[in-house]
Design a protein around this motif. Structure first.
Motif, PDB file in Angstrom:
ATOM      1  N   UNK A  59      -6.279  -9.410  13.877  1.00 47.54           N
ATOM      2  CA  UNK A  59      -5.890  -8.008  13.727  1.00 47.54           C
ATOM      3  C   UNK A  59      -5.403  -7.738  12.305  1.00 47.54           C
ATOM      4  N   UNK A  60      -5.698  -6.548  11.788  1.00 47.14           N
ATOM      5  CA  UNK A  60      -5.010  -6.044  10.609  1.00 47.14           C
ATOM      6  C   UNK A  60      -3.709  -5.413  11.088  1.00 47.14           C
ATOM      7  N   UNK A  61      -2.623  -5.649  10.367  1.00 48.04           N
ATOM      8  CA  UNK A  61      -1.325  -5.085  10.734  1.00 48.04           C
ATOM      9  C   UNK A  61      -0.792  -4.273   9.561  1.00 48.04           C
ATOM     10  N   UNK A  62      -0.356  -3.042   9.823  1.00 45.25           N
ATOM     11  CA  UNK A  62       0.310  -2.239   8.798  1.00 45.25           C
ATOM     12  C   UNK A  62       1.744  -1.993   9.235  1.00 45.25           C
ATOM     13  N   UNK A  63       2.690  -2.270   8.329  1.00 46.68           N
ATOM     14  CA  UNK A  63       4.123  -2.159   8.615  1.00 46.68           C
ATOM     15  C   UNK A  63       4.755  -1.220   7.599  1.00 46.68           C
ATOM     16  N   UNK A  64       4.892   0.060   7.939  1.00 52.56           N
ATOM     17  CA  UNK A  64       5.406   1.048   6.973  1.00 52.56           C
ATOM     18  C   UNK A  64       6.920   0.958   6.760  1.00 52.56           C
TER      19      UNK A  64
ATOM     20  N   UNK B 114       1.053   9.022   9.190  1.00 55.56           N
ATOM     21  CA  UNK B 114       0.465   9.097   7.851  1.00 55.56           C
ATOM     22  C   UNK B 114      -0.050   7.738   7.412  1.00 55.56           C
ATOM     23  N   UNK B 115       0.738   6.689   7.684  1.00 59.90           N
ATOM     24  CA  UNK B 115       0.359   5.343   7.254  1.00 59.90           C
ATOM     25  C   UNK B 115      -0.899   4.872   7.966  1.00 59.90           C
ATOM     26  N   UNK B 116      -0.958   5.044   9.291  1.00 62.74           N
ATOM     27  CA  UNK B 116      -2.133   4.552  10.022  1.00 62.74           C
ATOM     28  C   UNK B 116      -3.355   5.417   9.720  1.00 62.74           C
ATOM     29  N   UNK B 117      -3.160   6.716   9.522  1.00 67.92           N
ATOM     30  CA  UNK B 117      -4.295   7.585   9.182  1.00 67.92           C
ATOM     31  C   UNK B 117      -4.878   7.207   7.826  1.00 67.92           C
ATOM     32  N   UNK B 118      -4.009   6.897   6.898  1.00 72.23           N
ATOM     33  CA  UNK B 118      -4.477   6.533   5.558  1.00 72.23           C
ATOM     34  C   UNK B 118      -5.252   5.219   5.597  1.00 72.23           C
ATOM     35  N   UNK B 119      -4.697   4.209   6.274  1.00 70.17           N
ATOM     36  CA  UNK B 119      -5.379   2.920   6.341  1.00 70.17           C
ATOM     37  C   UNK B 119      -6.697   3.039   7.100  1.00 70.17           C
ATOM     38  N   UNK B 120      -6.755   3.939   8.093  1.00 69.73           N
ATOM     39  CA  UNK B 120      -7.964   4.096   8.905  1.00 69.73           C
ATOM     40  C   UNK B 120      -9.144   4.624   8.104  1.00 69.73           C
ATOM     41  N   UNK B 121      -8.899   5.136   6.915  1.00 68.51           N
ATOM     42  CA  UNK B 121      -9.985   5.607   6.055  1.00 68.51           C
ATOM     43  C   UNK B 121     -10.789   4.452   5.467  1.00 68.51           C
ATOM     44  N   UNK B 122     -10.206   3.250   5.492  1.00 63.02           N
ATOM     45  CA  UNK B 122     -10.888   2.092   4.931  1.00 63.02           C
ATOM     46  C   UNK B 122     -12.041   1.690   5.855  1.00 63.02           C
ATOM     47  N   UNK B 123     -13.133   1.291   5.256  1.00 68.43           N
ATOM     48  CA  UNK B 123     -14.343   0.974   6.030  1.00 68.43           C
ATOM     49  C   UNK B 123     -14.148  -0.218   6.952  1.00 68.43           C
ATOM     50  N   UNK B 124     -13.196  -1.100   6.616  1.00 69.91           N
ATOM     51  CA  UNK B 124     -13.007  -2.310   7.407  1.00 69.91           C
ATOM     52  C   UNK B 124     -12.065  -2.097   8.598  1.00 69.91           C
ATOM     53  N   UNK B 125     -11.504  -0.913   8.746  1.00 67.88           N
ATOM     54  CA  UNK B 125     -10.653  -0.606   9.893  1.00 67.88           C
ATOM     55  C   UNK B 125     -11.496   0.031  10.986  1.00 67.88           C
TER      56      UNK B 125
ATOM     57  N   UNK C 165       0.854  -1.188   0.000  1.00 66.78           N
ATOM     58  CA  UNK C 165       0.000   0.000   0.000  1.00 66.78           C
ATOM     59  C   UNK C 165       0.892   1.240   0.000  1.00 66.78           C
ATOM     60  N   UNK C 166       0.509   2.234  -0.786  1.00 68.57           N
ATOM     61  CA  UNK C 166       1.230   3.496  -0.819  1.00 68.57           C
ATOM     62  C   UNK C 166       0.394   4.608  -0.212  1.00 68.57           C
ATOM     63  N   UNK C 167       1.069   5.454   0.535  1.00 74.57           N
ATOM     64  CA  UNK C 167       0.460   6.591   1.214  1.00 74.57           C
ATOM     65  C   UNK C 167       1.291   7.827   0.898  1.00 74.57           C
ATOM     66  N   UNK C 168       0.665   8.982   0.795  1.00 76.88           N
ATOM     67  CA  UNK C 168       1.407  10.225   0.669  1.00 76.88           C
ATOM     68  C   UNK C 168       1.882  10.660   2.051  1.00 76.88           C
ATOM     69  N   UNK C 169       3.211  10.793   2.227  1.00 76.48           N
ATOM     70  CA  UNK C 169       3.760  11.282   3.483  1.00 76.48           C
ATOM     71  C   UNK C 169       3.517  12.783   3.595  1.00 76.48           C
ATOM     72  N   UNK C 170       3.792  13.333   4.763  1.00 73.52           N
ATOM     73  CA  UNK C 170       3.513  14.749   4.993  1.00 73.52           C
ATOM     74  C   UNK C 170       4.368  15.660   4.125  1.00 73.52           C
TER      75      UNK C 170
END
Length: 704
Positions: free
Chosen positions: A509-514, A544-555, A451-456
């Motif tokens: 758990x869902x795990x995100x590892x940036x 940024x990574x957790x905020x982006x993933x948190x937009x998903x409905x399943x989080x 997954x790609x996220x835009x950093x600050x």
């Protein structure tokens, strides 16, 4: 931009289930699947991975190929919970496929030193040399030494052996210093380097020894560092890779950091020394090269010497390059990878001496590369470097070359180490060993995606996301931010017995590892940008990574946690003070809590000087010891936190975990301490690891 957008796009396409093979026609590599890896099997018919199951996997490690490249000798370690120990045995298997044959079964671990042209296997067992037939029969002990032989290398002419033993040089321990006080457990020091990793310095140093070797008998041994207070192999983790024989068996090469006291603690300047056995003359082959110089390796013809080199003294995570010289001319050095925007993990020469194959982190994985070595080299040489593998896996080591390819070890986030053939022609990985296939066949699969996220700062930030078995996007899941240690170690497709993301996801758990700032694989600048900025952009990357993933409905954004160890543990402590209510639970293992007291008690000061900028009394480092110091944000702590600390952790000493736990308790925050008195920066005991896992998931169940 520091990376190629086309490559990033290709990586996005690779976001597939880990049970599924990489099988793009336009890609350079595919994985040949065995039947039990079929993604058509329903995960609901399988069971989630458990902590107990994780420790039941066989631990596979390659030893050597036979001289003809047709057979592989490898080891498998199996952990026994009752005895809390691991038993490892050797196996033989045809490289092109076949049935493995167990060739050792004695209690204890064996390691292969040499496989003769006739197929006899020379191996090290319980500190002595043994030999056996290729089928494991006719085992004969060929040396009988008083002290254990370690890190043994046979000379090319088989007439000498090179090995290491510990030698008392400068007594610091009471019983050594005062012979009439044998029950003393005191230590006396006048300088630094008084402890390292998990051991106090007792004045003993590992030294290289050479002895003649005839008909299984060792002649008188010569200490190549006699009387000198230096380590070779390096402490604490150096091994036989720090030794090499010259092709003519007339000289030995060894790696050493010839510094003592404060200089030793603040430097990474290891050098490669050549010791001529006849004359005793010692030559520093890397004179003037100020960083780590390691892994001396000759090509098959013996006319070229290569090694790994970092440029900057004190920077343990500097760009690692491959240096080459003519074996008899240390002044004509050529950096083969200086022009390449990456860092080398390990390398081997091709059999014909025309190429070097190496592994390196790239875009969240570790892959194979090759470079052609020209007959004539100059300082301006820029050999073409080609990435020859691609896929959702790590190449963790290169064992050797067979007719048509390489034998390599490989992992995935959801698969422990196995050994594979990499075919040069079709660029395909095919398993040679399948030690854990049966176990994995009954384990529910966990989907992994990139997954790609835009950093600050507008740059692209890549993360691996691991989903629970039977993931249903219409449901909501508690989600964990995994914070990696290092800080300059990569989040790739590696497989861990403790920080196992498959295991965590398997508990629901869902795990995100940036791949936050500081990790290799995204260019040298990205890797270096964390130094001096621990609490800055890397922490913003995590948010940024957790905020982006948190937009998903399943989080379930009301059930977020952050976990990590070492720098990852520091990140958790920092996030506890700056997260602004995002997280409901924290777990920090061996995390740095107070940068002032940490600088005053850690052992490898070169690391602290590079990454923090230097000591706390230097005004230039005010930001590090204030803005980027977790203890300075303690007034904002209000979230449950679980602190884990090893008693023999001298990298992040015990005070860090105890300070954090005590602060949380005094502030009335729900908190827990797991103290492991006999563990260091890691958890090595199987029983302690089970406690770790049980308490880890118990805490999450209570707080998320």
């Amino acid at each position: 931009m520091i990376y190629n957008k086309t490559m990033l796009g290709a990586l996005m396409v690779m976001s597939i289930s880990f049970g599924q093979a990489q099988n793009r026609k336009d890609g350079p590599m595919r994985i040949q699947r065995t039947k039990d890896q079929s993604v058509n099997q329903l995960t609901s018919e399988k069971s989630p991975l458990t902590a107990e199951g994780l420790w039941k996997f066989g631990r596979v490690s390659a030893e050597q190929l036979t001289a003809d490249g047709k057979h592989l000798i490898y080891g498998v370690g199996n952990y026994d919970l009752e005895s809390n120990s691991t038993e490892r045995h050797l196996f033989s298997i045809p490289v092109m496929g076949g049935t493995p044959q167990q060739i050792t079964n004695e209690k204890g671990s064996e390691s292969v030193l040499d496989i003769t042209a006739q197929g006899e296997i020379i191996y090290l067992f319980k500190g002595d040399l043994w030999k056996m037939a290729s089928d494991g029969n006719n085992k004969i002990q060929i040396t009988h030494t008083e002290g254990k032989l370690e890190n043994v290398k046979l000379s090319p002419d088989k007439k000498h052996i090179l090995y290491s033993q510990s030698v008392l040089i400068t007594p610091t321990h009471g019983p050594d210093k005062y012979k009439d006080l044998p029950k003393s457990n005191a230590y006396v020091y006048d300088d630094l380097d008084f402890r390292h990793w998990d051991t106090f310095n007792d004045g003993r140093y590992a030294h290289p020894f050479v002895a003649s070797y005839t008909d299984g008998k060792l002649g008188e041994a010569k200490d190549l560092l006699e009387g000198e207070p230096f380590y070779s192999p390096q402490a604490p983790f150096g091994g036989a890779e720090d030794f090499a024989w010259s092709p003519d068996s007339k000289a030995v090469l060894y790696v050493a950091k010839k510094r003592v006291g404060k200089e030793y603690a603040q430097s990474t300047n290891t050098d490669i020394y050549r010791h001529d056995l006849a004359s005793g003359q010692v030559t520093n082959l890397t004179e003037g090269m100020n960083g780590y110089d390691t892994n001396p390796t000759f090509n098959s013809a013996g006319d070229r010497l290569t090694w790994l080199s970092m440029k900057k003294d004190g920077f343990e995570a500097d760009k690692n390059d491959i240096i080459i010289i003519a074996s008899n001319d240390s002044k004509q050095r050529v950096n083969l990878t200086a022009h390449w925007d990456g860092t080398v993990n390990s390398f081997v020469w091709s059999k014909d001496g025309k190429k070097i194959y190496f592994t390196a982190p790239v875009k969240g994985t570790v892959q194979l590369f090759e470079l052609a070595v020209a007959k004539s080299l100059s300082a301006k040489s820029k050999p073409k470097i080609i990435q020859i593998s691609e896929g959702e896996f790590d190449i963790t080591g290169i064992v050797g070359e067979y007719n048509g390819g390489l034998v390599v070890s490989s992992t995935r986030l959801t698969r422990a180490t196995e050994i594979y053939r990499y075919d040069f022609k079709n660029r395909q990985l095919t398993p040679i060993t399948t030690v854990n296939d049966e176990a994995y066949a009954s384990i529910a699969e966990t989907k992994v995606e990139g997954r790609f996220t835009k950093a600050t700062d507008g740059l692209d930030l890549f993360s691996w996301v691991v989903y629970p078995p039977d993931f249903d996007p219409t449901k909501k899941y508690p989600t964990l931010l995994y914070c990696q240690g290092g800080p300059q170690s990569a989040v790739t497709q590696s497989y861990s017995i403790r920080w196992n993301l498959q295991l965590i996801a398997s508990q629901g758990y869902i795990v995100i590892a940036p791949n936050r700032r500081g990790m290799p694989g995204w260019g040298v600048k990205w890797n270096e940008d964390i130094s001096g900025d621990w609490g800055g952009q890397p922490i913003r990357d995590y948010l940024s990574a957790i905020d982006d993933l948190s937009k998903e409905s399943y989080v379930d954004s009301d059930r977020l946690g952050a976990v990590g160890a070492s720098y990852g543990g520091y990140s958790v402590f920092m996030l506890a003070g700056v997260h602004e209510g995002r997280f409901k639970s924290f777990i920090s293992h061996c995390g740095l809590f107070d940068m002032v007291s940490w600088y005053g008690t850690t052992e490898e000061l070169f690391f602290a000087n590079q990454d923090l900028g230097g000591p706390y009394w230097d005004a230039a480092n005010e930001k590090t010891y204030n803005d980027f110091n977790p203890i300075k944000h303690i007034e904002k702590w209000n979230t449950p936190i679980f602190v884990i600390q090893g008693g023999k952790d001298y990298r992040v000493p015990i005070g860090q975990g105890l300070e954090a736990f005590q602060a949380a308790q005094l502030r009335g925050i729900k908190s827990r301490l797991l103290y492991l008195p006999d563990e260091n920066h890691w958890v090595l005991s199987g029983h302690n690891a089970q406690v770790w896992q049980r308490e880890f998931f118990k805490w999450l169940s209570e707080t998320l």
